[in-house]
Write an enzyme that holds these catalytic residues in place. Sequence first.
Site, mmCIF file in Angstrom:
data_model
loop_
_atom_site.group_PDB
_atom_site.id
_atom_site.type_symbol
_atom_site.label_atom_id
_atom_site.label_comp_id
_atom_site.label_asym_id
_atom_site.label_seq_id
_atom_site.Cartn_x
_atom_site.Cartn_y
_atom_site.Cartn_z
ATOM 1 N N ASP A 48 0.906 -1.268 0.067
ATOM 2 C CA ASP A 48 -0.164 0.024 -0.108
ATOM 3 C C ASP A 48 0.833 1.140 0.076
ATOM 4 O O ASP A 48 1.592 1.550 0.912
ATOM 5 C CB ASP A 48 -0.805 0.039 1.244
ATOM 6 C CG ASP A 48 -1.677 1.237 1.288
ATOM 7 O OD1 ASP A 48 -2.993 0.801 0.656
ATOM 8 O OD2 ASP A 48 -1.221 2.250 1.912
ATOM 9 N N TYR A 53 2.925 9.754 -0.495
ATOM 10 C CA TYR A 53 4.523 9.041 0.202
ATOM 11 C C TYR A 53 5.525 9.430 -0.369
ATOM 12 O O TYR A 53 6.673 9.307 0.159
ATOM 13 C CB TYR A 53 4.049 7.704 0.304
ATOM 14 C CG TYR A 53 3.099 7.204 1.189
ATOM 15 C CD1 TYR A 53 1.932 8.403 1.817
ATOM 16 C CD2 TYR A 53 2.215 6.015 1.040
ATOM 17 C CE1 TYR A 53 0.641 7.955 2.209
ATOM 18 C CE2 TYR A 53 1.259 5.661 1.760
ATOM 19 C CZ TYR A 53 0.395 6.580 2.456
ATOM 20 O OH TYR A 53 -0.717 6.130 3.095
ATOM 21 N N LYS A 78 -2.948 5.858 -4.048
ATOM 22 C CA LYS A 78 -4.024 6.840 -3.806
ATOM 23 C C LYS A 78 -3.760 8.042 -4.423
ATOM 24 O O LYS A 78 -2.511 8.661 -4.650
ATOM 25 C CB LYS A 78 -3.999 7.240 -2.319
ATOM 26 C CG LYS A 78 -3.951 5.784 -1.459
ATOM 27 C CD LYS A 78 -4.029 6.069 -0.084
ATOM 28 C CE LYS A 78 -3.723 4.886 0.850
ATOM 29 N NZ LYS A 78 -2.382 4.466 0.684
ATOM 30 N N HIS A 111 -7.695 9.765 -1.374
ATOM 31 C CA HIS A 111 -6.843 9.633 0.050
ATOM 32 C C HIS A 111 -7.556 10.206 0.994
ATOM 33 O O HIS A 111 -7.740 9.645 2.038
ATOM 34 C CB HIS A 111 -5.721 10.236 -0.329
ATOM 35 C CG HIS A 111 -4.415 9.715 0.599
ATOM 36 N ND1 HIS A 111 -3.160 9.689 0.192
ATOM 37 C CD2 HIS A 111 -4.372 9.466 1.866
ATOM 38 C CE1 HIS A 111 -2.273 9.405 1.196
ATOM 39 N NE2 HIS A 111 -3.186 8.870 2.554
#
Length: 276
Positions: A48, A53, A78, A111
Amino acid sequence: MASNTVPNITLNDGNRIPQLGFGVFQVPDEETQKAVEQAFEAGYRSIDTASLYRNERGVGAAIKASGLPREQLFITSKVWNDAQGREKTARSFEESLERLGLDYLDLFLIHWPVPSQGLYVETWQTLAQIRSEGRVKSIGVSNFEPAHLDRLRAETDIVPAVNQVELHPYLTQQAVRDYGKANGVVTESWSPLAKGGDLLAEPVLSEIGQRHGKSPAQVVIRWHLQLDCVVIPKTVTASRARENFDVFGFELTDADLKAISALNRDHRTGPDPNNF
Protein backbone atom coordinates in the site's frame (compact mmCIF):
# COMPACT_ATOMS: atom_id res chain seq x y z
CA MET A 1 7.12 -18.41 4.60
CA ALA A 2 4.51 -19.04 1.91
CA SER A 3 2.31 -16.14 0.93
CA ASN A 4 -0.69 -18.45 0.64
CA THR A 5 -1.06 -18.35 4.43
CA VAL A 6 -2.72 -14.92 4.00
CA PRO A 7 -6.48 -15.24 3.51
CA ASN A 8 -8.18 -13.15 0.83
CA ILE A 9 -11.35 -11.11 1.19
CA THR A 10 -13.66 -10.92 -1.83
CA LEU A 11 -14.58 -7.33 -2.66
CA ASN A 12 -17.99 -6.16 -3.90
CA ASP A 13 -16.67 -6.13 -7.49
CA GLY A 14 -15.60 -9.79 -7.31
CA ASN A 15 -11.86 -9.08 -7.01
CA ARG A 16 -9.90 -10.41 -4.03
CA ILE A 17 -7.62 -8.52 -1.65
CA PRO A 18 -5.08 -10.14 0.72
CA GLN A 19 -6.24 -9.52 4.27
CA LEU A 20 -2.72 -8.65 5.42
CA GLY A 21 -0.62 -6.17 3.48
CA PHE A 22 2.43 -3.97 3.93
CA GLY A 23 2.23 -0.18 4.27
CA VAL A 24 5.01 2.25 3.34
CA PHE A 25 3.69 5.54 4.78
CA GLN A 26 6.58 7.80 5.90
CA VAL A 27 9.22 5.44 4.51
CA PRO A 28 11.76 7.57 2.57
CA ASP A 29 11.95 6.63 -1.12
CA GLU A 30 15.59 5.57 -0.81
CA GLU A 31 14.68 3.11 1.96
CA THR A 32 11.49 1.85 0.35
CA GLN A 33 12.95 -0.65 -2.10
CA LYS A 34 14.77 -2.52 0.68
CA ALA A 35 11.74 -2.40 3.01
CA VAL A 36 9.42 -3.80 0.32
CA GLU A 37 11.95 -6.47 -0.70
CA GLN A 38 12.09 -7.54 2.97
CA ALA A 39 8.30 -7.64 3.02
CA PHE A 40 8.22 -9.85 -0.07
CA GLU A 41 10.76 -12.18 1.55
CA ALA A 42 8.57 -12.39 4.67
CA GLY A 43 5.61 -13.42 2.52
CA TYR A 44 3.64 -10.20 1.92
CA ARG A 45 2.18 -9.78 -1.56
CA SER A 46 0.04 -6.67 -1.00
CA ILE A 47 1.77 -3.26 -0.88
CA ASP A 48 0.00 0.00 0.00
CA THR A 49 1.51 3.30 -1.18
CA ALA A 50 0.24 6.73 -2.31
CA SER A 51 1.40 9.67 -4.38
CA LEU A 52 1.72 11.68 -1.13
CA TYR A 53 4.27 9.22 0.25
CA ARG A 54 6.74 10.05 -2.55
CA ASN A 55 8.03 6.49 -2.55
CA GLU A 56 6.18 4.89 -5.46
CA ARG A 57 9.47 4.63 -7.39
CA GLY A 58 10.99 2.65 -4.52
CA VAL A 59 7.97 0.32 -4.49
CA GLY A 60 8.28 -0.08 -8.26
CA ALA A 61 11.99 -0.88 -8.02
CA ALA A 62 11.25 -3.58 -5.41
CA ILE A 63 8.52 -5.10 -7.60
CA LYS A 64 10.89 -5.22 -10.56
CA ALA A 65 13.77 -6.67 -8.55
CA SER A 66 11.56 -9.30 -6.91
CA GLY A 67 10.89 -11.23 -10.11
CA LEU A 68 7.46 -12.11 -8.66
CA PRO A 69 4.72 -12.56 -11.25
CA ARG A 70 2.56 -9.43 -11.44
CA GLU A 71 -0.64 -11.43 -10.95
CA GLN A 72 0.64 -12.59 -7.53
CA LEU A 73 0.89 -8.99 -6.29
CA PHE A 74 -1.77 -6.56 -5.06
CA ILE A 75 -0.65 -2.94 -5.44
CA THR A 76 -2.60 0.01 -4.02
CA SER A 77 -2.00 3.73 -4.51
CA LYS A 78 -4.02 6.89 -3.84
CA VAL A 79 -4.80 10.30 -5.34
CA TRP A 80 -3.78 13.20 -3.09
CA ASN A 81 -6.05 16.10 -2.09
CA ASP A 82 -4.51 18.69 -4.43
CA ALA A 83 -5.05 16.37 -7.42
CA GLN A 84 -8.81 15.91 -7.00
CA GLY A 85 -11.15 16.75 -9.88
CA ARG A 86 -11.54 15.10 -13.26
CA GLU A 87 -8.40 16.04 -15.19
CA LYS A 88 -6.02 16.24 -12.25
CA THR A 89 -7.12 12.83 -10.91
CA ALA A 90 -6.64 11.18 -14.31
CA ARG A 91 -3.16 12.71 -14.54
CA SER A 92 -2.29 11.71 -10.96
CA PHE A 93 -3.26 8.11 -11.73
CA GLU A 94 -1.02 8.03 -14.84
CA GLU A 95 1.87 9.49 -12.86
CA SER A 96 1.48 6.86 -10.12
CA LEU A 97 1.49 4.08 -12.73
CA GLU A 98 4.60 5.54 -14.35
CA ARG A 99 6.48 5.83 -11.03
CA LEU A 100 5.50 2.28 -10.07
CA GLY A 101 6.49 0.96 -13.52
CA LEU A 102 3.16 -0.88 -13.84
CA ASP A 103 0.50 -1.31 -16.53
CA TYR A 104 -2.36 -1.42 -14.04
CA LEU A 105 -3.13 -1.06 -10.33
CA ASP A 106 -5.12 -3.50 -8.21
CA LEU A 107 -6.68 -0.74 -6.10
CA PHE A 108 -6.78 3.05 -6.40
CA LEU A 109 -8.20 5.19 -3.59
CA ILE A 110 -9.27 8.78 -2.98
CA HIS A 111 -6.90 9.59 -0.11
CA TRP A 112 -9.22 12.00 1.82
CA PRO A 113 -12.72 13.31 1.15
CA VAL A 114 -11.72 16.97 1.83
CA PRO A 115 -15.41 17.99 2.05
CA SER A 116 -14.47 21.70 1.98
CA GLN A 117 -13.17 21.26 -1.63
CA GLY A 118 -16.38 19.63 -2.77
CA LEU A 119 -14.56 17.56 -5.40
CA TYR A 120 -14.71 14.00 -4.12
CA VAL A 121 -17.80 12.99 -6.15
CA GLU A 122 -16.21 14.21 -9.39
CA THR A 123 -12.96 12.49 -8.40
CA TRP A 124 -14.89 9.27 -7.71
CA GLN A 125 -16.52 9.42 -11.16
CA THR A 126 -13.01 9.71 -12.64
CA LEU A 127 -11.88 6.60 -10.74
CA ALA A 128 -14.90 4.75 -12.13
CA GLN A 129 -13.91 5.84 -15.65
CA ILE A 130 -10.32 4.61 -15.13
CA ARG A 131 -11.69 1.27 -13.90
CA SER A 132 -13.95 0.96 -16.97
CA GLU A 133 -10.81 1.36 -19.12
CA GLY A 134 -9.18 -1.60 -17.34
CA ARG A 135 -6.29 0.41 -15.88
CA VAL A 136 -7.30 -0.39 -12.29
CA LYS A 137 -9.14 -3.47 -11.05
CA SER A 138 -10.85 -2.03 -7.96
CA ILE A 139 -11.56 1.47 -6.71
CA GLY A 140 -12.16 2.72 -3.21
CA VAL A 141 -11.75 5.54 -0.75
CA SER A 142 -9.72 6.38 2.32
CA ASN A 143 -10.75 8.28 5.45
CA PHE A 144 -14.41 8.51 4.37
CA GLU A 145 -17.11 8.83 7.01
CA PRO A 146 -20.57 7.26 6.48
CA ALA A 147 -22.00 10.63 5.36
CA HIS A 148 -19.35 10.93 2.62
CA LEU A 149 -20.05 7.37 1.49
CA ASP A 150 -23.79 8.07 1.41
CA ARG A 151 -23.19 10.99 -0.91
CA LEU A 152 -21.09 8.86 -3.29
CA ARG A 153 -23.80 6.22 -3.41
CA ALA A 154 -26.57 8.77 -3.91
CA GLU A 155 -24.83 10.67 -6.71
CA THR A 156 -22.98 7.90 -8.56
CA ASP A 157 -24.56 4.54 -7.73
CA ILE A 158 -21.04 3.06 -7.43
CA VAL A 159 -20.18 1.67 -4.00
CA PRO A 160 -16.46 1.76 -3.06
CA ALA A 161 -14.84 -1.67 -2.75
CA VAL A 162 -12.69 -0.50 0.18
CA ASN A 163 -12.67 2.28 2.77
CA GLN A 164 -9.21 2.62 4.32
CA VAL A 165 -9.40 4.41 7.69
CA GLU A 166 -7.32 4.95 10.79
CA LEU A 167 -8.30 1.98 12.96
CA HIS A 168 -6.73 0.45 16.07
CA PRO A 169 -7.84 -0.50 19.60
CA TYR A 170 -7.79 3.18 20.67
CA LEU A 171 -10.04 4.06 17.66
CA THR A 172 -12.25 1.07 16.89
CA GLN A 173 -14.36 2.84 14.23
CA GLN A 174 -17.49 0.87 15.07
CA ALA A 175 -19.80 3.14 12.99
CA VAL A 176 -17.55 2.98 9.92
CA ARG A 177 -17.19 -0.81 10.21
CA ASP A 178 -20.94 -1.30 10.71
CA TYR A 179 -21.62 0.86 7.65
CA GLY A 180 -19.13 -1.17 5.62
CA LYS A 181 -20.66 -4.49 6.65
CA ALA A 182 -24.19 -3.25 5.84
CA ASN A 183 -23.19 -1.84 2.44
CA GLY A 184 -20.53 -4.25 1.15
CA VAL A 185 -17.54 -1.96 1.71
CA VAL A 186 -14.45 -3.68 3.12
CA THR A 187 -12.81 -1.72 5.94
CA GLU A 188 -9.01 -1.48 5.74
CA SER A 189 -7.00 -0.35 8.79
CA TRP A 190 -4.17 2.17 8.55
CA SER A 191 -2.02 2.93 11.60
CA PRO A 192 -3.22 -0.45 12.89
CA LEU A 193 -0.85 -0.36 15.88
CA ALA A 194 -1.59 3.31 16.71
CA LYS A 195 2.09 4.04 15.99
CA GLY A 196 3.12 1.54 18.71
CA GLY A 197 4.20 3.16 21.97
CA ASP A 198 1.38 3.52 24.47
CA LEU A 199 -0.94 1.01 22.85
CA LEU A 200 1.58 -1.84 22.76
CA ALA A 201 2.38 -1.21 26.44
CA GLU A 202 -1.24 -1.91 27.47
CA PRO A 203 -1.21 -4.71 30.12
CA VAL A 204 -4.27 -6.40 28.57
CA LEU A 205 -2.35 -6.94 25.31
CA SER A 206 0.68 -8.40 27.14
CA GLU A 207 -1.58 -10.72 29.12
CA ILE A 208 -3.42 -11.96 26.00
CA GLY A 209 -0.10 -12.26 24.16
CA GLN A 210 1.46 -14.36 26.93
CA ARG A 211 -1.48 -16.75 26.80
CA HIS A 212 -1.07 -17.22 23.05
CA GLY A 213 2.74 -17.01 22.95
CA LYS A 214 2.57 -13.84 20.84
CA SER A 215 3.74 -10.22 21.10
CA PRO A 216 1.30 -7.34 21.75
CA ALA A 217 1.72 -6.24 18.11
CA GLN A 218 0.80 -9.72 16.85
CA VAL A 219 -2.25 -9.73 19.14
CA VAL A 220 -3.42 -6.38 17.73
CA ILE A 221 -2.90 -7.45 14.10
CA ARG A 222 -4.84 -10.65 14.83
CA TRP A 223 -7.65 -8.52 16.34
CA HIS A 224 -7.92 -6.59 13.05
CA LEU A 225 -8.06 -9.83 11.06
CA GLN A 226 -10.80 -11.28 13.26
CA LEU A 227 -12.81 -8.06 12.87
CA ASP A 228 -12.79 -8.92 9.12
CA CYS A 229 -10.66 -5.88 8.34
CA VAL A 230 -7.78 -5.71 5.88
CA VAL A 231 -4.70 -4.58 7.80
CA ILE A 232 -1.49 -2.93 6.54
CA PRO A 233 1.16 -2.63 9.28
CA LYS A 234 4.31 -0.71 8.35
CA THR A 235 7.89 -1.29 9.42
CA VAL A 236 11.37 -0.90 7.92
CA THR A 237 12.80 -3.63 10.18
CA ALA A 238 13.00 -7.08 8.57
CA SER A 239 12.50 -8.96 11.85
CA ARG A 240 9.40 -6.91 12.65
CA ALA A 241 8.00 -7.44 9.15
CA ARG A 242 8.33 -11.20 9.76
CA GLU A 243 6.78 -10.90 13.24
CA ASN A 244 3.82 -8.88 11.91
CA PHE A 245 3.27 -11.55 9.26
CA ASP A 246 3.28 -14.43 11.74
CA VAL A 247 -0.34 -14.01 12.87
CA PHE A 248 -2.15 -16.96 11.30
CA GLY A 249 -1.34 -19.80 13.69
CA PHE A 250 -3.53 -18.69 16.58
CA GLU A 251 -7.06 -17.46 17.29
CA LEU A 252 -8.22 -14.83 19.77
CA THR A 253 -11.25 -15.77 21.87
CA ASP A 254 -14.44 -13.69 21.95
CA ALA A 255 -13.35 -12.50 25.41
CA ASP A 256 -9.95 -11.46 24.01
CA LEU A 257 -11.61 -9.49 21.19
CA LYS A 258 -13.94 -7.71 23.63
CA ALA A 259 -11.10 -6.86 26.01
CA ILE A 260 -9.05 -5.36 23.17
CA SER A 261 -12.03 -3.39 21.79
CA ALA A 262 -12.68 -2.06 25.32
CA LEU A 263 -9.44 -0.05 24.98
CA ASN A 264 -11.31 2.29 22.60
CA ARG A 265 -11.07 5.98 23.51
CA ASP A 266 -11.90 7.46 20.06
CA HIS A 267 -8.31 8.69 19.91
CA ARG A 268 -6.91 9.60 16.49
CA THR A 269 -3.21 9.74 15.67
CA GLY A 270 -4.10 11.47 12.38
CA PRO A 271 -6.54 14.18 11.23
CA ASP A 272 -10.34 14.15 11.49
CA PRO A 273 -11.77 13.47 8.01
CA ASN A 274 -14.64 15.90 8.49
CA ASN A 275 -12.42 18.95 8.69
CA PHE A 276 -9.10 17.94 7.12
